[in-house]
Design an enzyme around this catalytic site. Structure first.
Site, short mmCIF file in Angstrom:
data_model
loop_
_atom_site.label_atom_id
_atom_site.label_comp_id
_atom_site.label_asym_id
_atom_site.label_seq_id
_atom_site.Cartn_x
_atom_site.Cartn_y
_atom_site.Cartn_z
N TYR A 158 0.84 -1.22 0.00
CA TYR A 158 0.00 0.00 0.00
C TYR A 158 0.87 1.26 0.00
O TYR A 158 0.64 2.19 -0.78
CB TYR A 158 -0.89 -0.06 1.24
N LYS A 162 1.06 4.10 -2.87
CA LYS A 162 0.71 5.50 -2.59
C LYS A 162 1.89 6.43 -2.87
O LYS A 162 1.72 7.55 -3.37
CB LYS A 162 0.22 5.64 -1.15
P1 NAI Z 1 -13.35 2.47 1.23
O1 NAI Z 1 -12.85 1.07 1.33
O2 NAI Z 1 -14.40 2.94 2.16
O3 NAI Z 1 -13.82 2.78 -0.26
C1 NAI Z 1 -13.04 2.38 -1.35
C2 NAI Z 1 -13.80 2.62 -2.63
O4 NAI Z 1 -13.01 2.12 -3.73
C3 NAI Z 1 -15.13 1.86 -2.68
O5 NAI Z 1 -16.06 2.65 -3.39
C4 NAI Z 1 -14.79 0.63 -3.48
O6 NAI Z 1 -15.90 0.07 -4.15
C5 NAI Z 1 -13.80 1.23 -4.49
N1 NAI Z 1 -12.96 0.22 -5.12
C6 NAI Z 1 -12.08 -0.62 -4.52
N2 NAI Z 1 -11.53 -1.44 -5.44
C7 NAI Z 1 -12.07 -1.09 -6.63
C8 NAI Z 1 -11.92 -1.58 -7.95
N3 NAI Z 1 -11.10 -2.60 -8.26
N4 NAI Z 1 -12.64 -1.01 -8.95
C9 NAI Z 1 -13.48 0.02 -8.69
N5 NAI Z 1 -13.68 0.51 -7.46
C10 NAI Z 1 -12.98 -0.04 -6.44
O7 NAI Z 1 -12.03 3.37 1.34
P2 NAI Z 1 -11.83 4.88 1.80
O8 NAI Z 1 -11.36 4.89 3.20
O9 NAI Z 1 -12.97 5.72 1.41
O10 NAI Z 1 -10.55 5.25 0.91
C11 NAI Z 1 -10.63 5.95 -0.31
C12 NAI Z 1 -9.22 6.25 -0.78
O11 NAI Z 1 -8.54 7.01 0.22
C13 NAI Z 1 -8.38 4.99 -1.00
O12 NAI Z 1 -7.53 5.17 -2.11
C14 NAI Z 1 -7.55 4.91 0.27
O13 NAI Z 1 -6.34 4.22 0.06
C15 NAI Z 1 -7.33 6.37 0.58
N6 NAI Z 1 -7.01 6.64 1.98
C16 NAI Z 1 -7.88 6.32 2.99
C17 NAI Z 1 -7.53 6.60 4.30
C18 NAI Z 1 -8.44 6.28 5.45
O14 NAI Z 1 -8.00 6.46 6.60
N7 NAI Z 1 -9.66 5.84 5.24
C19 NAI Z 1 -6.24 7.20 4.63
C20 NAI Z 1 -5.42 7.50 3.50
C21 NAI Z 1 -5.80 7.22 2.23
#
Ligand code: NAI
Length: 251
Positions: A158, A162
């Site tokens: 990851y 990133k």
């Molecule tokens: P989440 O798990 O709640 O949502 C992830 C989204 O990506 C969902 O809509 C899911 O359906 C979609 N997704 C995953 N794999 C996919 C694929 N193969 N094709 C199409 N859609 C796909 O995650 P969250 O927390 O909302 O994270 C969003 C972004 O922010 C991610 O890139 C994550 O790495 C990043 N992030 C999140 C943090 C956190 O603390 N929640 C911290 C730093 C970065």
């Protein structure tokens, strides 16, 4: 802006969490007022979000695509520009984790995280930039992570993905800056979403001691930053990694 000039934004991973908040913010007619294309793997939750956006007076479309499938992703991005006549904003937000210590990490867990989080951002950017160049305007935002800035034990795949997004953002900024296209990374810290839901409460409490503002972030904290970075006003902001972590890393 009239319908024909309303800017079009694709937000990947829009079904929940940070992507959902970004989509709501960008589509808000009282704020950015974009036509937002809601992209994620399955249509169900996206249709509900589209209904919510339209009920508030905004515009949205639904795009079911697996971002880890490069051919499908390329075709999906092209289909947006074909159908809506333009493409102005791309937010590469979809992401997954497959955590584990590096010495025990399988090739499969490495590959799926790199493909879903990093390669997808490259493929979508390459596809979107061609359409943005035609309009001489573009805003590309890659949702990275503080893990990619300072590393994080248990997240070799990851963190590498990133950090790769940050390098990708700076390079695209240099290659396409002369075409009216900016590219930036936003690196969230700990944000309360499904991705972090399973952390034990004790860990969440401990974490707050290291966050200057003494709270975990919300998806809206990230959406607010994305709104500015993708605005017409942000044309002089490019090639940056903006850390939105409540003052946790100050890297
Ligand atoms: P989440 O798990 O709640 O949502 C992830 C989204 O990506 C969902 O809509 C899911 O359906 C979609 N997704 C995953 N794999 C996919 C694929 N193969 N094709 C199409 N859609 C796909 O995650 P969250 O927390 O909302 O994270 C969003 C972004 O922010 C991610 O890139 C994550 O790495 C990043 N992030 C999140 C943090 C956190 O603390 N929640 C911290 C730093 C970065």
């Amino acid at each position: 802006m009239s319908d024909s000039t309303q800017r079009v934004a694709i937000v990947t991973g829009a079904s929940r969490g940070i992507g959902r908040a970004i989509a709501l913010r960008l589509a808000d007619p009282n704020r950015a007022n974009r036509h937002v294309v809601l992209a994620s793997r399955t249509e169900g939750p996206l249709n509900d979000l589209k209904t919510q956006i339209e009920a508030a007076g905004g515009k949205a479309s639904v795009l079911a695509v697996d971002v880890a499938d490069p051919k499908a992703l390329q075709a999906a991005v092209d289909s947006v520009a074909d159908k809506l006549g333009r493409l102005d904003i791309l937010v590469n937000n979809a992401g997954i984790t497959k955590d584990g210590l590096a010495l025990r990490m399988s090739d499969e867990d490495w590959d799926v995280v790199l493909d879903t989080n990093l390669k997808s951002a490259f493929v979508a950017t390459r596809a979107a930039a061609r359409h943005m160049m035609r309009g001489k305007f573009g805003r590309i935002v890659n949702i990275a992570s503080t893990s990619g800035v300072v590393g994080n034990a248990g997240q070799a795949n990851y963190a590498a993905a990133k950090a790769g997004m940050i390098g990708l953002s700076k390079t695209i900024a240099k290659e396409l800056g002369g075409k009216g296209i900016t590219c930036n990374a936003i690196a969230p810290g700990f944000i309360t979403t499904d991705m972090t839901h399973n952390l034990p409460q004790q860990v969440k409490d401990d974490l707050q001691k290291f966050i200057a503002v003494r709270r975990l972030g919300t998806p809206e904290d990230i959406a607010a930053a994305v709104e500015y970075v993708t605005s017409d006003d942000a044309g002089f902001l490019s090639g940056q990694c903006i850390v939105v972590d409540g003052g946790m890393t100050m890297a």
